[in-house]
Write an enzyme that holds these catalytic residues in place. Structure first.
Site, mmCIF file in Angstrom:
data_model
loop_
_atom_site.group_PDB
_atom_site.id
_atom_site.type_symbol
_atom_site.label_atom_id
_atom_site.label_comp_id
_atom_site.label_asym_id
_atom_site.label_seq_id
_atom_site.Cartn_x
_atom_site.Cartn_y
_atom_site.Cartn_z
ATOM 1 N N GLY A 136 0.772 -1.054 0.128
ATOM 2 C CA GLY A 136 0.097 0.005 0.093
ATOM 3 C C GLY A 136 0.889 1.192 0.031
ATOM 4 C CB THR A 137 3.277 2.303 -0.905
ATOM 5 O OG1 THR A 137 4.302 3.711 -0.691
ATOM 6 C CG2 THR A 137 4.053 1.886 -1.880
ATOM 7 C CB THR A 138 1.843 6.151 -4.821
ATOM 8 O OG1 THR A 138 0.504 5.762 -4.675
ATOM 9 C CG2 THR A 138 1.881 6.456 -6.323
ATOM 10 C CG ASP A 173 2.501 7.059 -0.289
ATOM 11 O OD1 ASP A 173 1.507 6.952 0.411
ATOM 12 O OD2 ASP A 173 3.622 6.449 -0.920
ATOM 13 C CE LYS A 196 5.113 5.004 2.318
ATOM 14 N NZ LYS A 196 3.898 4.704 1.431
#
Lengths: 249, 272
Positions: free
Chosen positions: B55-57, B72, B88
């Site tokens: 779950g991330t971009t 993000d 990140k």
């Protein structure tokens, strides 16, 4: 395997590793080998003992390639050489696999020297009885290099060096006559050094030339004979010039 | 049943040369596995239970001036947002960056480990490691742990002798060279903006704006992405952090509130 834990290479009271020194003796009894570094060419030359009649000389290659851009010649125990060369070849490919780049000459020399050192500090094994001359071009910068390793596991870079039988006389000759050369001149310098200690003639010398573009090329007998003839002619001309112009009567 | 990892040990010194100087960097450890008649199915059930959704971009692309990397900063555990300020983009060394998607611990640890290996390579060979080499080292390690539950979807971006380099590496052992990547649950949204706005000949400001906008739009639509949009630039002299904007504020930057005209004003009626 507890019986094989005792190290064969142990220090003597005065700080010598006799096994390593004996290994160097074995090298001194091996065939003469010479390496010369030029600006765009590197040459390896090895003494070939007089060909035994029934032996297929092609199976006794003394100058081998480790990769497209690296070649090796050695003096000493040929069986040990085979083992070391195989390990080095695997390492060259393994390096290509893990970092997607060919090895540098320094890297593979360090690896071979490291391997030779390991066998001076392990239980139940003896040192490799050979010194190697490793040549090649840096895959990134294109700079030619010549390295030498010995049974103790030390290595260093050279402009020109010799190992094996009568290496001292060859090295003395190289020290006196070395200068920056390229192409044919480099090959001639290597052959001249070898001819100091080896019987003249194409069938007693094995010569290989490495260039950046063409890689390793073994010279055949005819080419070597031609170079030797040139060298003899130059030597004769030099002698004649030294004696001075013929006296006028 | 004992897992046999002898086939995974390579002869390369990077994988742990025979007599260890740094045993911590050796190849994968081996351990006993539970008895099971169908090993492949066993693995499938375990994976479904743990389900790391990444779950991330994160995104990165190569353009004329170098590499742009953006991400993000939201960490989520199912529906719970555990943090809005996760770093990140991991700095492997002054000229190489890695992005984090998947398990945070896995990414952080293996990127640090990669940094160590890169430094050792520099010291041994007197030259920096290439982006190709670094990504290959990471990919080889992740491959040796394949099937054991690591969750890593990372991009290695850097500048080396051959110019800008960008590789995508994941915990399945895959490694791809490319010019445009986006990883994570928000990647479809980021790709939409990135692909439509991308031009090779962008200036650094234009590329940074594109990266920022792509992350913003992904955080807008994807629940698992949010927090701060960080943008890094990798050039010939190494990486540089360009911006870190809260996506809530970016929303009003891209969609400012327009003052609407009031239709009827309430006014005091003059006394009769």
């Amino acid at each position: 395997m507890a019986r094989y834990d005792r190290a064969i290479t142990v220090f003597s009271p005065d700080g010598h590793l006799f096994q390593v020194e004996y290994a160097l003796e074995a090298v001194r009894k091996g065939n003469a080998a010479v390496g010369v570094r030029g600006t765009d060419t590197i040459v390896l030359g090895v003494e070939k003992k007089s060909t035994v009649k029934l032996q297929d000389s092609r199976s006794v290659r003394k100058i081998v390639s480790l990769d497209n851009h690296i070649a090796l010649a050695c003096a000493g125990l040929k069986a040990d050489a085979r083992v070391l060369i195989n390990r080095a070849r695997i390492e060259c490919q393994s390096h290509r696999l893990t970092v997607e780049d060919p090895v540098t000459v320094e890297y593979i020399t360090r690896y071979i020297a490291g391997l030779q050192q390991k066998y001076t500090q392990s239980g139940g094994v003896r040192p490799f009885g050979l010194s190697t001359l490793i040549v090649g071009f840096d895959p990134y910068t294109g700079v030619p290099s010549l390295y030498q390793t010995d049974p103790s596991g030390t290595f260093s870079a050279w402009k020109a060096n010799a190992t094996g039988r009568n290496s001292n006389s060859m090295r003395e000759f190289l020290e006196k006559n070395y200068k920056e050369t390229s192409g044919q001149e480099t090959i001639k310098l290597a052959i001249r050094a070898l001819l100091e200690v080896v019987e003249s003639g194409g069938k007693n010398i094995e010569v290989a030339v490495m260039t950046r573009e063409k890689g390793l090329k073994q010279l055949d007998e005819a080419e070597i004979d031609a170079m030797v003839a040139e060298i003899e002619a130059e030597k004769a001309a030099a002698e004649a010039a030294k004696k001075g112009p013929p006296k006028e009567t | 049943m004992k897992l046999d990892t002898s086939g995974l040990e390579s002869t390369s010194p990077f994988f742990g040369s025979g007599d260890e100087l740094c045993p911590e960097l050796s190849a994968a450890p081996s351990f006993s596995l539970p008895l099971s008649t169908d090993f492949d199915e066993f693995q499938k059930d375990t994976k479904a239970t743990l389900k790391h959704a990444k779950g991330t971009t994160t995104l990165a692309f190569i353009f004329k001036e170098g590499v742009m990397v953006a991400a993000d900063s939201r960490a989520s555990m199912g529906g719970y947002i555990s943090s809005q300020s996760v770093k990140k983009i991991i700095e492997i060394n002054p000229y190489m960056l890695g992005t984090m998607a998947g398990g945070a611990a896995d990414c952080q640890f293996w990127h640090r480990n990669l940094g160590i290996k890169c430094r050792l390579h520099e010291l041994a060979n007197k030259r920096r490691i290439s982006v190709t080499g670094a990504s290959k080292l990471l990919a080889n390690i992740l491959y040796s742990y394949r099937g054991m539950g690591l969750s890593v979807g990372t991009m290695i971006a850097g500048w080396d002798e051959t110019g800008p380099g960008l590789y995508y590496v994941d915990s399945e052992g895959g490694r791809l060279k490319g010019t445009r990547f986006s990883v994570g649950s928000g990647s479809p949204y980021a790709y939409g903006v990135l692909d439509s706005g991308y031009k090779f000949d962008m200036s650094i400001e234009e590329a940074a704006e594109l990266a920022r906008r792509a992350i913003y739009h992904a955080t807008f639509r994807d629940a698992a992405s949010g927090g701060v949009a960080s943008v890094y630039y990798v050039g010939p002299n190494g990486w540089k952090k360009l911006s870190g904007d809260d996506v809530g504020e970016l929303h009003y930057h891209y969609y400012p509130v327009t003052p609407s005209t009031v239709e009827q004003e309430m006014a005091e009626v003059a006394g009769a």
